[in-house]
Design a protein around this motif. Structure first.
Motif, PDB file in Angstrom:
ATOM      1  N   UNK A   1       5.991   6.090  13.561  1.00 59.42           N
ATOM      2  CA  UNK A   1       4.697   5.541  13.505  1.00 59.42           C
ATOM      3  C   UNK A   1       4.250   5.130  13.066  1.00 59.42           C
ATOM      4  N   UNK A   2       2.963   4.779  12.736  1.00 61.03           N
ATOM      5  CA  UNK A   2       2.033   4.342  11.192  1.00 61.03           C
ATOM      6  C   UNK A   2       2.057   4.903  10.065  1.00 61.03           C
TER       7      UNK A   2
ATOM      8  N   UNK B   1       9.455  11.624  -1.112  1.00 60.65           N
ATOM      9  CA  UNK B   1       9.939  10.645  -0.081  1.00 60.65           C
ATOM     10  C   UNK B   1      10.534  12.212   0.958  1.00 60.65           C
ATOM     11  N   UNK B   2       8.906  12.676   1.755  1.00 63.13           N
ATOM     12  CA  UNK B   2       9.837  13.652   3.246  1.00 63.13           C
ATOM     13  C   UNK B   2       9.877  12.186   3.990  1.00 63.13           C
ATOM     14  N   UNK B   3      10.261  12.968   5.061  1.00 61.86           N
ATOM     15  CA  UNK B   3      10.908  12.548   6.297  1.00 61.86           C
ATOM     16  C   UNK B   3       9.297  12.736   7.018  1.00 61.86           C
TER      17      UNK B   3
ATOM     18  N   UNK C   1       0.745  -1.144  -0.075  1.00 66.71           N
ATOM     19  CA  UNK C   1      -0.344   0.098   0.000  1.00 66.71           C
ATOM     20  C   UNK C   1       0.988   1.241   0.038  1.00 66.71           C
ATOM     21  N   UNK C   2       2.218   1.326   1.131  1.00 69.80           N
ATOM     22  CA  UNK C   2       2.815   2.313   0.803  1.00 69.80           C
ATOM     23  C   UNK C   2       3.604   2.723  -0.410  1.00 69.80           C
ATOM     24  N   UNK C   3       4.117   1.420  -1.058  1.00 71.08           N
ATOM     25  CA  UNK C   3       5.015   1.161  -2.000  1.00 71.08           C
ATOM     26  C   UNK C   3       4.011   2.093  -3.095  1.00 71.08           C
ATOM     27  N   UNK C   4       2.412   1.490  -3.396  1.00 74.10           N
ATOM     28  CA  UNK C   4       1.636   1.989  -4.306  1.00 74.10           C
ATOM     29  C   UNK C   4       1.910   3.640  -4.561  1.00 74.10           C
ATOM     30  N   UNK C   5       1.008   4.320  -2.913  1.00 81.42           N
ATOM     31  CA  UNK C   5       1.271   5.366  -2.914  1.00 81.42           C
ATOM     32  C   UNK C   5       2.556   6.284  -2.983  1.00 81.42           C
ATOM     33  N   UNK C   6       3.684   5.940  -2.721  1.00 80.80           N
ATOM     34  CA  UNK C   6       4.997   6.593  -2.720  1.00 80.80           C
ATOM     35  C   UNK C   6       5.216   6.521  -4.593  1.00 80.80           C
TER      36      UNK C   6
END
Length: 142
Positions: free
Chosen positions: A140-141, A134-136, A74-79
C-alpha cells in the motif's frame, strides 16, 4: 524445532547481511589503516573511516541485503535519515569505545580495539536495520 530456528537465522537476508557486513568492515578497517599510515591520529581516523563505511553500508544494505527498491525522493530521504541516524549512533559508540580502550584503559594496539568494537557494532547495526530502517511494510502507500 532446530531446523525452524536454523531457517530463521540462516537465510538470504542474514547471509547477505553477513557478507556485506564483512565488506563494510573491510572498508572501515582498510580506510582506518590507510588514514593511520598517512599520519592521521586514531580519533580523526576513526571518524573518517566510519563515514566511508556508513555510506558503503547504506548502498549495499538498501539494494542487496534488504532489497528496498523504493527510490521516491520523500521515501529515500526518510530511509536515509533513519539509516544514517542509527549508524551515527553506532559510530559514536565506536568512537567512545575506542577512546576508552586506547586512552582510558591504555591498550596500545588500537587495531585490536577496532576489531572488538567492530564486532559489537555489526550486531547493533543489523538489529537497527532490521527493526527500524528496512522493515517490511504492508503493501500500500508508504
Amino acid at each position: 524445532m532446530i531446523r525452524k530456528l536454523w531457517n530463521k537465522l540462516v537465510n538470504r537476508e542474514t547471509v547477505s547481511y553477513f557478507i556485506f557486513g564483512v565488506l563494510t568492515t573491510l572498508v572501515d578497517w582498510i580506510s582506518y589503516a590507510v588514514f593511520r599510515y598517512g599520519g592521521m591520529n586514531y580519533r580523526l581516523a576513526t571518524i573518517c573511516c566510519q563515514a566511508a563505511a556508513i555510506l558503503f553500508a547504506y548502498i549495499t544494505n538498501k539494494i542487496w541485503v534488504f532489497q528496498s527498491y523504493n527510490f521516491r525522493p520523500v521515501y529515500l530521504l526518510k530511509e536515509m535519515a533513519s539509516f544514517f541516524s542509527c549508524r551515527i549512533l553506532t559510530a559514536v559508540f565506536t568512537y567512545v569505545a575506542m577512546v576508552v580502550m586506547v586512552d582510558g584503559i591504555g591498550i596500545r594496539q588500537d587495531m585490536i580495539c577496532k576489531i572488538v568494537v567492530s564486532g559489537i557494532s555489526l550486531v547493533m547495526n543489523y538489529i537497527f536495520s532490521k527493526v527500524f530502517i528496512f522493515k517490511k511494510k504492508p503493501t500500500g502507500k508508504d
